[in-house]
Design a protein around this motif. Structure first.
Motif, PDB file in Angstrom:
ATOM      1  N   UNK A  37      -9.347  41.442 -47.599  1.00 36.43           N
ATOM      2  CA  UNK A  37     -10.094  42.394 -46.882  1.00 36.43           C
ATOM      3  C   UNK A  37     -11.525  41.734 -46.366  1.00 36.43           C
ATOM      4  N   UNK A  38     -12.085  40.936 -47.338  1.00 37.42           N
ATOM      5  CA  UNK A  38     -13.444  40.395 -47.156  1.00 37.42           C
ATOM      6  C   UNK A  38     -13.328  39.207 -46.279  1.00 37.42           C
ATOM      7  N   UNK A  39     -12.425  38.402 -46.334  1.00 33.03           N
ATOM      8  CA  UNK A  39     -11.954  37.316 -45.537  1.00 33.03           C
ATOM      9  C   UNK A  39     -11.968  37.715 -44.027  1.00 33.03           C
ATOM     10  N   UNK A  40     -11.008  38.733 -43.837  1.00 30.89           N
ATOM     11  CA  UNK A  40     -10.702  39.321 -42.347  1.00 30.89           C
ATOM     12  C   UNK A  40     -12.033  39.952 -42.156  1.00 30.89           C
ATOM     13  N   UNK A  41     -12.536  40.541 -42.586  1.00 35.51           N
ATOM     14  CA  UNK A  41     -13.970  41.097 -42.245  1.00 35.51           C
ATOM     15  C   UNK A  41     -15.039  39.873 -41.757  1.00 35.51           C
ATOM     16  N   UNK A  42     -14.981  38.860 -42.702  1.00 33.05           N
ATOM     17  CA  UNK A  42     -16.000  37.635 -42.104  1.00 33.05           C
ATOM     18  C   UNK A  42     -15.138  37.014 -40.956  1.00 33.05           C
ATOM     19  N   UNK A  43     -13.891  37.075 -40.758  1.00 29.07           N
ATOM     20  CA  UNK A  43     -13.225  36.409 -39.348  1.00 29.07           C
ATOM     21  C   UNK A  43     -13.821  37.325 -38.246  1.00 29.07           C
ATOM     22  N   UNK A  44     -13.695  38.632 -38.329  1.00 29.25           N
ATOM     23  CA  UNK A  44     -13.976  39.610 -37.555  1.00 29.25           C
ATOM     24  C   UNK A  44     -15.582  39.571 -36.958  1.00 29.25           C
ATOM     25  N   UNK A  45     -16.315  39.165 -38.004  1.00 31.40           N
ATOM     26  CA  UNK A  45     -17.666  39.008 -37.820  1.00 31.40           C
ATOM     27  C   UNK A  45     -18.046  37.691 -36.959  1.00 31.40           C
ATOM     28  N   UNK A  46     -17.298  36.800 -37.380  1.00 30.69           N
ATOM     29  CA  UNK A  46     -17.573  35.351 -36.519  1.00 30.69           C
ATOM     30  C   UNK A  46     -17.423  35.523 -35.363  1.00 30.69           C
ATOM     31  N   UNK A  47     -16.200  36.236 -34.676  1.00 33.00           N
ATOM     32  CA  UNK A  47     -15.701  36.625 -33.398  1.00 33.00           C
ATOM     33  C   UNK A  47     -16.700  37.603 -32.738  1.00 33.00           C
ATOM     34  N   UNK A  48     -17.482  38.233 -33.404  1.00 30.98           N
ATOM     35  CA  UNK A  48     -18.635  39.174 -32.684  1.00 30.98           C
ATOM     36  C   UNK A  48     -17.881  40.595 -32.822  1.00 30.98           C
ATOM     37  N   UNK A  49     -16.926  40.869 -33.320  1.00 31.71           N
ATOM     38  CA  UNK A  49     -16.085  42.012 -33.579  1.00 31.71           C
ATOM     39  C   UNK A  49     -16.732  42.978 -34.460  1.00 31.71           C
ATOM     40  N   UNK A  50     -16.685  44.116 -34.491  1.00 32.44           N
ATOM     41  CA  UNK A  50     -17.257  45.058 -35.372  1.00 32.44           C
ATOM     42  C   UNK A  50     -16.410  45.454 -36.703  1.00 32.44           C
ATOM     43  N   UNK A  51     -16.972  45.568 -37.718  1.00 32.58           N
ATOM     44  CA  UNK A  51     -15.971  45.902 -38.849  1.00 32.58           C
ATOM     45  C   UNK A  51     -16.358  47.185 -39.358  1.00 32.58           C
ATOM     46  N   UNK A  52     -15.449  48.030 -39.132  1.00 31.65           N
ATOM     47  CA  UNK A  52     -15.524  49.410 -39.707  1.00 31.65           C
ATOM     48  C   UNK A  52     -15.156  49.764 -41.135  1.00 31.65           C
ATOM     49  N   UNK A  53     -15.539  51.110 -41.476  1.00 36.06           N
ATOM     50  CA  UNK A  53     -15.192  51.287 -42.841  1.00 36.06           C
ATOM     51  C   UNK A  53     -13.891  51.307 -43.344  1.00 36.06           C
ATOM     52  N   UNK A  54     -12.999  51.861 -42.285  1.00 34.47           N
ATOM     53  CA  UNK A  54     -11.612  51.783 -42.838  1.00 34.47           C
ATOM     54  C   UNK A  54     -10.852  50.570 -42.570  1.00 34.47           C
ATOM     55  N   UNK A  55     -11.595  49.332 -42.624  1.00 33.51           N
ATOM     56  CA  UNK A  55     -10.659  48.262 -42.539  1.00 33.51           C
ATOM     57  C   UNK A  55      -9.773  47.878 -43.457  1.00 33.51           C
ATOM     58  N   UNK A  56     -10.046  48.381 -44.733  1.00 33.20           N
ATOM     59  CA  UNK A  56      -9.373  48.065 -46.136  1.00 33.20           C
ATOM     60  C   UNK A  56      -8.088  48.919 -45.851  1.00 33.20           C
ATOM     61  N   UNK A  57      -8.484  50.156 -45.588  1.00 34.60           N
ATOM     62  CA  UNK A  57      -7.211  50.940 -45.213  1.00 34.60           C
ATOM     63  C   UNK A  57      -6.144  50.407 -44.258  1.00 34.60           C
ATOM     64  N   UNK A  58      -6.732  49.854 -43.220  1.00 34.61           N
ATOM     65  CA  UNK A  58      -6.208  49.256 -42.171  1.00 34.61           C
ATOM     66  C   UNK A  58      -5.226  48.010 -42.486  1.00 34.61           C
ATOM     67  N   UNK A  59      -5.719  47.235 -43.468  1.00 33.85           N
ATOM     68  CA  UNK A  59      -5.245  46.148 -43.792  1.00 33.85           C
ATOM     69  C   UNK A  59      -3.938  46.346 -44.780  1.00 33.85           C
ATOM     70  N   UNK A  60      -4.379  47.508 -45.799  1.00 31.20           N
ATOM     71  CA  UNK A  60      -3.186  47.855 -46.752  1.00 31.20           C
ATOM     72  C   UNK A  60      -1.930  48.373 -45.718  1.00 31.20           C
ATOM     73  N   UNK A  61      -2.365  49.148 -45.044  1.00 37.77           N
ATOM     74  CA  UNK A  61      -1.332  49.513 -43.790  1.00 37.77           C
ATOM     75  C   UNK A  61      -0.630  48.367 -43.157  1.00 37.77           C
ATOM     76  N   UNK A  62      -1.106  47.223 -42.821  1.00 33.18           N
ATOM     77  CA  UNK A  62      -0.656  45.964 -42.132  1.00 33.18           C
ATOM     78  C   UNK A  62       0.292  45.387 -43.300  1.00 33.18           C
ATOM     79  N   UNK A  63      -0.107  45.568 -44.518  1.00 28.39           N
ATOM     80  CA  UNK A  63       0.739  44.794 -45.627  1.00 28.39           C
ATOM     81  C   UNK A  63       1.839  45.636 -45.625  1.00 28.39           C
ATOM     82  N   UNK A  64       1.923  46.912 -45.546  1.00 31.76           N
ATOM     83  CA  UNK A  64       2.979  47.761 -45.842  1.00 31.76           C
ATOM     84  C   UNK A  64       3.937  47.908 -44.682  1.00 31.76           C
ATOM     85  N   UNK A  65       3.500  47.799 -43.546  1.00 38.98           N
ATOM     86  CA  UNK A  65       4.120  47.724 -42.134  1.00 38.98           C
ATOM     87  C   UNK A  65       5.053  46.560 -42.041  1.00 38.98           C
ATOM     88  N   UNK A  66       4.324  45.250 -42.556  1.00 40.14           N
ATOM     89  CA  UNK A  66       5.076  44.044 -42.248  1.00 40.14           C
ATOM     90  C   UNK A  66       5.582  43.445 -43.620  1.00 40.14           C
TER      91      UNK A  66
END
Length: 88
Positions: A37-66
């Motif tokens: 979660x922390x590393x994905x947030x850092x990647x998003x920030x480096x690209x100038x993307x916003x990091x929302x409060x629900x990022x962790x929940x979205x990543x857990x959902x990605x883990x489960x979906x794939x």
């Protein structure tokens, strides 16, 4: 000059799933969920993307979906995730 393409690039069209796979690859194939979660947030920030409060929940959902791509090598009660064999 040939371009190196990750083995999951064509199958993971979800940009967040691709980021998760990239982080795991760079971490040697597996990492604790919070580190991912922390590393994905850092990647998003480096690209100038916003990091929302629900990022962790979205990543857990990605883990489960794939689950064909992401596994829990220490069992379902663990928070450690890994790339499935053949993807690391």
């Amino acid at each position: 000059m040939t371009q190196t393409v990750s083995p999951w690039a064509e199958k993971l069209s979800d940009p967040l799933a691709h980021d998760v796979a990239t982080v795991l690859k760079h971490m040697g194939g597996s990492a604790h969920q919070d580190i991912v979660v922390n590393c994905v947030a850092a990647l998003k920030r480096q690209r100038g993307e916003s990091v929302t409060q629900d990022l962790k929940a979205k990543i857990v959902e990605v883990f489960e979906r794939y689950r064909d791509f992401f596994i829990k090598p220490f069992g379902e009660n663990s928070l450690r995730w890994a790339l499935a064999p053949g993807l690391a």
